[in-house]
Design an enzyme around this catalytic site. Structure first.
Site, PDB file in Angstrom:
ATOM      1  N   ILE A 187      -5.978  -0.830   5.444  1.00  0.00           N
ATOM      2  CA  ILE A 187      -4.769  -0.135   5.873  1.00  0.00           C
ATOM      3  C   ILE A 187      -5.025   1.359   6.019  1.00  0.00           C
ATOM      4  CG2 ILE A 187      -2.388   0.459   5.223  1.00  0.00           C
ATOM      5  CD1 ILE A 187      -2.194  -2.374   3.994  1.00  0.00           C
ATOM      6  N   ARG A 267       2.005   0.502  -3.437  1.00  0.00           N
ATOM      7  CA  ARG A 267       2.766  -0.294  -4.389  1.00  0.00           C
ATOM      8  C   ARG A 267       3.396   0.617  -5.416  1.00  0.00           C
ATOM      9  NH1 ARG A 267       2.977  -4.082  -2.035  1.00  0.00           N
ATOM     10  NH2 ARG A 267       2.338  -6.225  -2.379  1.00  0.00           N
ATOM     11  N   ASP A 291       7.889   3.947   0.887  1.00  0.00           N
ATOM     12  CA  ASP A 291       8.317   2.601   1.271  1.00  0.00           C
ATOM     13  C   ASP A 291       8.307   1.686   0.055  1.00  0.00           C
ATOM     14  OD1 ASP A 291       9.103   0.529   3.055  1.00  0.00           O
ATOM     15  OD2 ASP A 291       7.040  -0.204   3.102  1.00  0.00           O
ATOM     16  N   GLU A 296      12.151  -1.809  -7.713  1.00  0.00           N
ATOM     17  CA  GLU A 296      12.667  -2.211  -6.397  1.00  0.00           C
ATOM     18  C   GLU A 296      13.679  -3.331  -6.604  1.00  0.00           C
ATOM     19  OE1 GLU A 296       9.563  -3.106  -3.631  1.00  0.00           O
ATOM     20  OE2 GLU A 296       8.603  -1.193  -3.901  1.00  0.00           O
ATOM     21  N   HIS A 315      10.950  -1.056   1.302  1.00  0.00           N
ATOM     22  CA  HIS A 315       9.734  -1.876   1.302  1.00  0.00           C
ATOM     23  C   HIS A 315       9.653  -2.783   2.536  1.00  0.00           C
ATOM     24  CE1 HIS A 315       6.462  -3.654  -1.539  1.00  0.00           C
ATOM     25  NE2 HIS A 315       6.091  -3.671  -0.274  1.00  0.00           N
TER      26      HIS A 315
END
Ligand code: NAG
Ligand code: NAG
Ligand code: NAG
Ligand code: NAG
Ligand code: NAG
Length: 349
Positions: A187, A267, A291, A296, A315
């Site tokens: 990524i 994360r 994000d 969460e 997310h």
């Protein structure tokens, strides 16, 4: 058989007229798969239905733990998401017939990998396929944060837009800037390739191991401290492992330029969130785009939501239609292959 009639209520719908390519040894009975969401993308669910009996949580929200435990005794496979903790308790509840857990995610910090291994439960995940989608989202978040899109949109909708103004809603541009990427895996590299097209002057990366691909991209390996002090944009693409846990703490933010924009799409857990809140309040850094958060979903009363210089997304890194469909298909094929005793398309070893 060991699972009760009530457990296979869905099965009769799909049983008729279908060939059973994979059936349990010593019987003609079909395998039983538990799916933790009602909204897993259809294509994967359809693949499973052709060959297995399906039991599914009936809501698009995460299955409550108690309900989860009640639903899985005797299942052969669990198709889950990163919101479902797969720990000892859950594995115990499922029992010895459980052969495979397939998560529709690249991350697996919600799964007790050691405990699965101990029991011979295979783990399927979905690496690679979400690289492009996550890189796209990282770019969207970066530009939204630096160019202040949510704030600008809010002004436009609420009467703050009174005239064009020379310094109003300005933010730092990518052209000519130095961008630092922490975690230069798939990524991180995809993000670097996108960033390059914005005519940045330098791309730095921090990763313990040297990356072959860096040369072709033109990215330079530096220490974490160098990256922090030199970058105008700091992007975290590192997985959450012991070495990266809260690596973005108070001292890290203090080492950044006070004009720096911090982007985090990896994360929750790689950032000390309280240190980030302080850094944003005191303008130790200029802005942040996230994000991923801890926890969460982020509670509505979180101080992060009160900060204008923080853009928060729920997310959605991998949330392109194509990617989510592919992830669902891979998860289904991971399950089918594991039950069949053949090579899984993406097994976590
Ligand atoms: C790219 O950046 C360099 C220096 O930062 C500048 O001279 C050049 O004009 C830029 N090119 C484009 C296409 O913007
Ligand atoms: C660097 O690369 C390795 C392996 O390629 C990876 O496991 C690690 O998490 C990466 N990130 C950091 C911050 O070192
Ligand atoms: C931040 O993390 C680094 C290691 O990455 C550590 O050396 C340092 O002491 C930490 N600072 C604070 C304030 O927690
Ligand atoms: C990102 O930031 C959030 C919020 O500070 C933090 O909880 C999380 O651990 C960080 N990692 C990522 C990838 O967001
Ligand atoms: C199951 O395994 C057999 C070979 O052992 C293979 O031919 C078949 O395609 C497999 N089916 C699935 C669904 O993986």
């Amino acid at each position: 058989m060991f699972y009760k009639r009530s457990v296979i209520f869905v099965s009769s719908l799909f049983r008729k007229g279908l060939t059973c390519d994979i059936t349990r040894k010593m019987s003609s009975e079909r395998y039983l798969v538990y799916i933790t969401r009602s909204d897993m993308p259809e294509c994967g669910v359809e693949l499973l239905k052709k060959q297995c009996d399906i039991k599914m949580w009936h809501k698009p929200s995460p299955v409550p733990v108690d309900e989860f435990k009640k639903s899985i005794p005797g299942v052969n496979a669990i198709f889950c998401a990163l919101t479902d903790k797969i720990n000892k308790e859950i594995l115990d509840a499922a029992g010895p017939e459980l052969k495979v857990v397939a998560t529709i995610s690249v991350g697996y910090d919600h799964i007790d990998v050691a405990e699965c291994k101990k029991r011979g439960v295979k783990i399927g995940y979905t690496p690679d396929v979400l690289t492009d989608a996550t890189a796209e989202l990282t770019m969207a978040l970066l530009l939204s944060t630096s160019r202040r899109l949510p704030e600008a949109q809010h002004e436009a909708r609420t009467g703050g837009w009174v005239s064009w103004a020379p310094t109003w809603m300005t933010g730092p541009g990518l052209a000519g800037s130095t961008v630092g990427i922490v975690g230069f895996g798939r990524i991180g590299q995809a993000v670097a390739r996108c960033i390059k097209s914005f005519n940045t002057s330098k791309i730095l990366y921090f990763n313990r191991s040297e990356k072959q691909e860096a040369k072709e991209i033109g990215a330079i390996k530096v220490s974490f401290d160098e990256l922090l002090s030199e970058s105008d944009f700091v992007i975290c693409c590192a997985p959450l492992v012991p070495e990266t846990k809260e690596m973005f703490n108070k001292s890290a933010f203090e080492k950044m330029k006070n004009t720096a924009v911090f982007i985090n799409t990896s994360r929750g857990g790689t950032v000390d969130q309280n240190a980030l809140i302080e850094a944003l309040k005191k303008n130790t850094i200029r802005a942040a785009g996230l994000d991923v958060t801890t926890p969460e979903p982020l509670p509505l009363d979180s101080p992060l939501f009160k900060l204008k210089n923080c853009v928060i997304l729920p997310h959605i890194g991998s949330a392109t239609i194509e990617t989510r469909n592919t992830m669902s298909e891979i998860s289904a094929n991971n399950i089918l292959a594991a039950l069949n005793g053949t090579n899984m398309p993406a097994e976590l070893k």
